[in-house]
Design a protein around this motif. Structure first.
Motif, PDB file in Angstrom:
ATOM      1  N   GLU A 262       0.829  -1.214   0.000  1.00 14.62           N
ATOM      2  CA  GLU A 262       0.000   0.000   0.000  1.00 14.62           C
ATOM      3  C   GLU A 262       0.862   1.261   0.000  1.00 14.62           C
ATOM      4  O   GLU A 262       0.443   2.307  -0.485  1.00 14.62           O
ATOM      5  N   ILE A 263       2.067   1.158   0.539  1.00 17.54           N
ATOM      6  CA  ILE A 263       2.980   2.300   0.546  1.00 17.54           C
ATOM      7  C   ILE A 263       3.668   2.427  -0.808  1.00 17.54           C
ATOM      8  O   ILE A 263       3.738   3.506  -1.398  1.00 17.54           O
ATOM      9  N   ALA A 264       4.175   1.310  -1.318  1.00 19.17           N
ATOM     10  CA  ALA A 264       4.890   1.330  -2.596  1.00 19.17           C
ATOM     11  C   ALA A 264       3.997   1.812  -3.737  1.00 19.17           C
ATOM     12  O   ALA A 264       4.457   2.517  -4.645  1.00 19.17           O
ATOM     13  N   LEU A 265       2.718   1.425  -3.696  1.00 19.47           N
ATOM     14  CA  LEU A 265       1.809   1.743  -4.798  1.00 19.47           C
ATOM     15  C   LEU A 265       1.002   3.009  -4.568  1.00 19.47           C
ATOM     16  O   LEU A 265       0.234   3.414  -5.442  1.00 19.47           O
ATOM     17  N   ALA A 266       1.155   3.656  -3.404  1.00 21.90           N
ATOM     18  CA  ALA A 266       0.383   4.861  -3.113  1.00 21.90           C
ATOM     19  C   ALA A 266       0.574   5.972  -4.152  1.00 21.90           C
ATOM     20  O   ALA A 266      -0.397   6.644  -4.522  1.00 21.90           O
ATOM     21  N   PRO A 267       1.801   6.189  -4.661  1.00 23.10           N
ATOM     22  CA  PRO A 267       1.959   7.258  -5.655  1.00 23.10           C
ATOM     23  C   PRO A 267       1.160   7.037  -6.931  1.00 23.10           C
ATOM     24  O   PRO A 267       0.915   7.983  -7.684  1.00 23.10           O
ATOM     25  N   VAL A 268       0.777   5.788  -7.204  1.00 21.96           N
ATOM     26  CA  VAL A 268      -0.002   5.498  -8.409  1.00 21.96           C
ATOM     27  C   VAL A 268      -1.338   4.870  -8.018  1.00 21.96           C
ATOM     28  O   VAL A 268      -1.885   4.053  -8.749  1.00 21.96           O
ATOM     29  N   SER A 269      -1.874   5.276  -6.862  1.00 22.53           N
ATOM     30  CA  SER A 269      -3.141   4.709  -6.395  1.00 22.53           C
ATOM     31  C   SER A 269      -4.269   4.947  -7.385  1.00 22.53           C
ATOM     32  O   SER A 269      -5.163   4.116  -7.540  1.00 22.53           O
ATOM     33  N   GLY A 270      -4.233   6.085  -8.078  1.00 22.34           N
ATOM     34  CA  GLY A 270      -5.268   6.357  -9.083  1.00 22.34           C
ATOM     35  C   GLY A 270      -5.246   5.328 -10.196  1.00 22.34           C
ATOM     36  O   GLY A 270      -6.304   4.891 -10.666  1.00 22.34           O
ATOM     37  N   LEU A 271      -4.046   4.939 -10.628  1.00 22.79           N
ATOM     38  CA  LEU A 271      -3.932   3.905 -11.655  1.00 22.79           C
ATOM     39  C   LEU A 271      -4.430   2.568 -11.129  1.00 22.79           C
ATOM     40  O   LEU A 271      -5.104   1.816 -11.839  1.00 22.79           O
ATOM     41  N   ILE A 272      -4.116   2.266  -9.873  1.00 17.70           N
ATOM     42  CA  ILE A 272      -4.554   1.013  -9.274  1.00 17.70           C
ATOM     43  C   ILE A 272      -6.070   0.942  -9.277  1.00 17.70           C
ATOM     44  O   ILE A 272      -6.670  -0.067  -9.653  1.00 17.70           O
TER      45      ILE A 272
ATOM     46  N   PRO B 104       8.995  -3.362  -3.907  1.00 20.17           N
ATOM     47  CA  PRO B 104      10.011  -2.389  -4.334  1.00 20.17           C
ATOM     48  C   PRO B 104       9.466  -0.980  -4.260  1.00 20.17           C
ATOM     49  O   PRO B 104       8.313  -0.722  -4.598  1.00 20.17           O
ATOM     50  N   ARG B 105      10.291  -0.070  -3.772  1.00 19.06           N
ATOM     51  CA  ARG B 105       9.858   1.322  -3.637  1.00 19.06           C
ATOM     52  C   ARG B 105       9.674   1.981  -4.998  1.00 19.06           C
ATOM     53  O   ARG B 105       8.835   2.860  -5.160  1.00 19.06           O
ATOM     54  N   ASP B 106      10.475   1.575  -5.978  1.00 18.59           N
ATOM     55  CA  ASP B 106      10.420   2.169  -7.310  1.00 18.59           C
ATOM     56  C   ASP B 106       9.536   1.308  -8.202  1.00 18.59           C
ATOM     57  O   ASP B 106       9.978   0.322  -8.781  1.00 18.59           O
ATOM     58  N   VAL B 107       8.246   1.665  -8.292  1.00 21.34           N
ATOM     59  CA  VAL B 107       7.310   0.879  -9.091  1.00 21.34           C
ATOM     60  C   VAL B 107       7.736   0.859 -10.551  1.00 21.34           C
ATOM     61  O   VAL B 107       7.589  -0.134 -11.252  1.00 21.34           O
TER      62      VAL B 107
ATOM     63  N   GLY C  44      -0.940   4.350   1.467  1.00 26.07           N
ATOM     64  CA  GLY C  44       0.357   4.793   1.939  1.00 26.07           C
ATOM     65  C   GLY C  44       0.598   4.367   3.376  1.00 26.07           C
ATOM     66  O   GLY C  44      -0.065   3.468   3.899  1.00 26.07           O
ATOM     67  N   PRO C  45       1.555   4.996   4.071  1.00 18.56           N
ATOM     68  CA  PRO C  45       1.903   4.609   5.440  1.00 18.56           C
ATOM     69  C   PRO C  45       0.834   5.057   6.433  1.00 18.56           C
ATOM     70  O   PRO C  45      -0.009   5.904   6.121  1.00 18.56           O
ATOM     71  N   ARG C  46       0.888   4.477   7.630  1.00 18.62           N
ATOM     72  CA  ARG C  46       0.043   4.959   8.734  1.00 18.62           C
ATOM     73  C   ARG C  46       0.713   6.225   9.262  1.00 18.62           C
ATOM     74  O   ARG C  46       1.807   6.153   9.824  1.00 18.62           O
ATOM     75  N   PRO C  47       0.073   7.386   9.117  1.00 17.63           N
ATOM     76  CA  PRO C  47       0.760   8.655   9.389  1.00 17.63           C
ATOM     77  C   PRO C  47       1.358   8.759  10.781  1.00 17.63           C
ATOM     78  O   PRO C  47       2.458   9.300  10.948  1.00 17.63           O
ATOM     79  N   ASP C  48       0.636   8.268  11.804  1.00 18.56           N
ATOM     80  CA  ASP C  48       1.135   8.401  13.162  1.00 18.56           C
ATOM     81  C   ASP C  48       1.580   7.080  13.756  1.00 18.56           C
ATOM     82  O   ASP C  48       1.697   6.927  14.964  1.00 18.56           O
ATOM     83  N   GLY C  49       1.854   6.099  12.918  1.00 14.98           N
ATOM     84  CA  GLY C  49       2.403   4.838  13.377  1.00 14.98           C
ATOM     85  C   GLY C  49       1.515   4.141  14.392  1.00 14.98           C
ATOM     86  O   GLY C  49       0.286   4.208  14.321  1.00 14.98           O
ATOM     87  N   PHE C  50       2.142   3.502  15.374  1.00 11.85           N
ATOM     88  CA  PHE C  50       1.401   2.746  16.380  1.00 11.85           C
ATOM     89  C   PHE C  50       1.331   3.460  17.721  1.00 11.85           C
ATOM     90  O   PHE C  50       0.800   2.914  18.688  1.00 11.85           O
ATOM     91  N   GLY C  51       1.858   4.665  17.781  1.00 11.77           N
ATOM     92  CA  GLY C  51       1.737   5.454  18.990  1.00 11.77           C
ATOM     93  C   GLY C  51       2.251   4.711  20.212  1.00 11.77           C
ATOM     94  O   GLY C  51       3.346   4.159  20.230  1.00 11.77           O
TER      95      GLY C  51
END
Length: 311
Positions: A211-221, A259-262, A232-239
């Motif tokens: 979900e993080i790797a593909l977030a930049p192209v979520s619209g394409l997904i 991979p980070r580079d889709v 993408g990532p959980r913004p505030d983690g697990f607190g």
């Protein structure tokens, strides 16, 4: 041409992830007797007294895609006898008295609509259903039994849900206070980050959750697979729960080590295809955690937690 390659790369990564889930769903899960794992600290304040009939601990397990149904029995799940989570919760129930520990397996649709399964619920719908059902169970138990501690665990889509629930609880917006959670284990979390929670076992993870790797192209997904939002990532983690969250990820499992580079996915197609089965092998892969499989480790970890007296 560059845009076309990016689209093809996205399609390829999604197909590999889906194929891994399909492969896992068809794999028989047979577990040998497990050795113990190292427990995570239960944390929290002194537990309030429970009324009669309450258990000390409740284990809430969240199965992965195609491993659960909305109408399954949470106390005796039968939707998928090969579910990875059953290889943990089944032995735990057999070992620990029922008057001390309750095991509740979240009954949710656990689907992932795609072009080969148009009749299924979308990933977004299924994920939200699982989160709401798990949250409702924790809230109901906490209201009736305020001293009960929770142990959360999940695999794949279930790990995403358990991770989101843990993030909500750890940051003060969950159904129970953070002090009520003894520990969390996430196996192949699609929102995994190495800086959030603790990675147990193999340290050769270079990627991130899908979900993080593909977030930049979520619209394409979403154009390819409607209803599959890559958040993408959980913004505030697990607190507050960060030190109580265990992450498990096999290197090259594209669900948690994508991979980070889709855009580079096409160039690495040969490697990715070879790694596709990794996601299906946690029940038998003895290399992620030295000397045992991940389910064996999680079983030992959970056993150690629930055998501790409440404090």
């Amino acid at each position: 041409m560059k845009k076309l390659l990016t689209v093809l790369a996205v399609v390829f990564v999604v197909l590999v992830i889906l194929a891994g889930a399909v492969h896992w769903a068809s794999t028989r899960n047979e577990q040998p007797a497990p050795p113990g794992g190292q427990p995570a600290p239960p944390g929290g304040q002194a537990a309030p007294a429970n009324p009669p009939g309450c258990v000390d601990y409740e284990v809430v397990a969240i199965p992965g895609t195609w491993e659960s149904r909305a109408d399954d029995d949470p106390n005796a799940p039968k939707a998928n006898p090969n579910s990875l989570m059953l290889g943990i919760t089944g032995p735990l129930q057999a070992e620990v008295p029922a008057d001390r520990v309750k095991v509740w397996t979240v009954p949710y649709t656990a689907q992932f609509r795609n072009f080969n399964a148009q009749q299924e619920k979308t990933y977004d719908e299924s994920r939200e259903e699982g989160l709401q059902k798990a949250s409702a169970e924790l809230q109901a138990t906490h209201q009736a039994c305020p001293g009960t501690k929770f142990v959360l665990m999940g695999f794949s889509q279930g790990a995403v849900i358990a991770g989101d629930l843990s993030s909500n609880i750890g940051n003060g917006r969950g159904p129970v206070p953070a002090g009520s959670v003894a520990g969390v284990s996430l196996i192949a979390d699609g929102r995994q980050e190495l800086t959030k929670g603790k990675l147990i076992g193999k340290q050769g993870i270079n990627g991130v959750g899908a979900e993080i790797a593909l977030a930049p192209v979520s619209g394409l997904i979403k154009g390819i697979i409607p209803g599959a939002t890559m958040r993408g990532p959980r913004p505030d983690g697990f607190g507050e729960l960060n030190d109580r969250v265990n992450n498990f990820c096999a290197p090259a499992d594209l669900v948690c080590d994508a991979p980070r580079d889709v855009g580079n996915a096409l160039q690495r197609a040969q490697d990715l295809v070879g790694a596709n089965a990794v996601h299906a092998q946690y029940a038998t892969n003895g290399t992620v955690v030295d000397g045992q499989t991940v389910p064996q480790y999680v079983l030992g970890w959970a056993r150690d937690l629930v055998n501790r007296p409440l404090r």
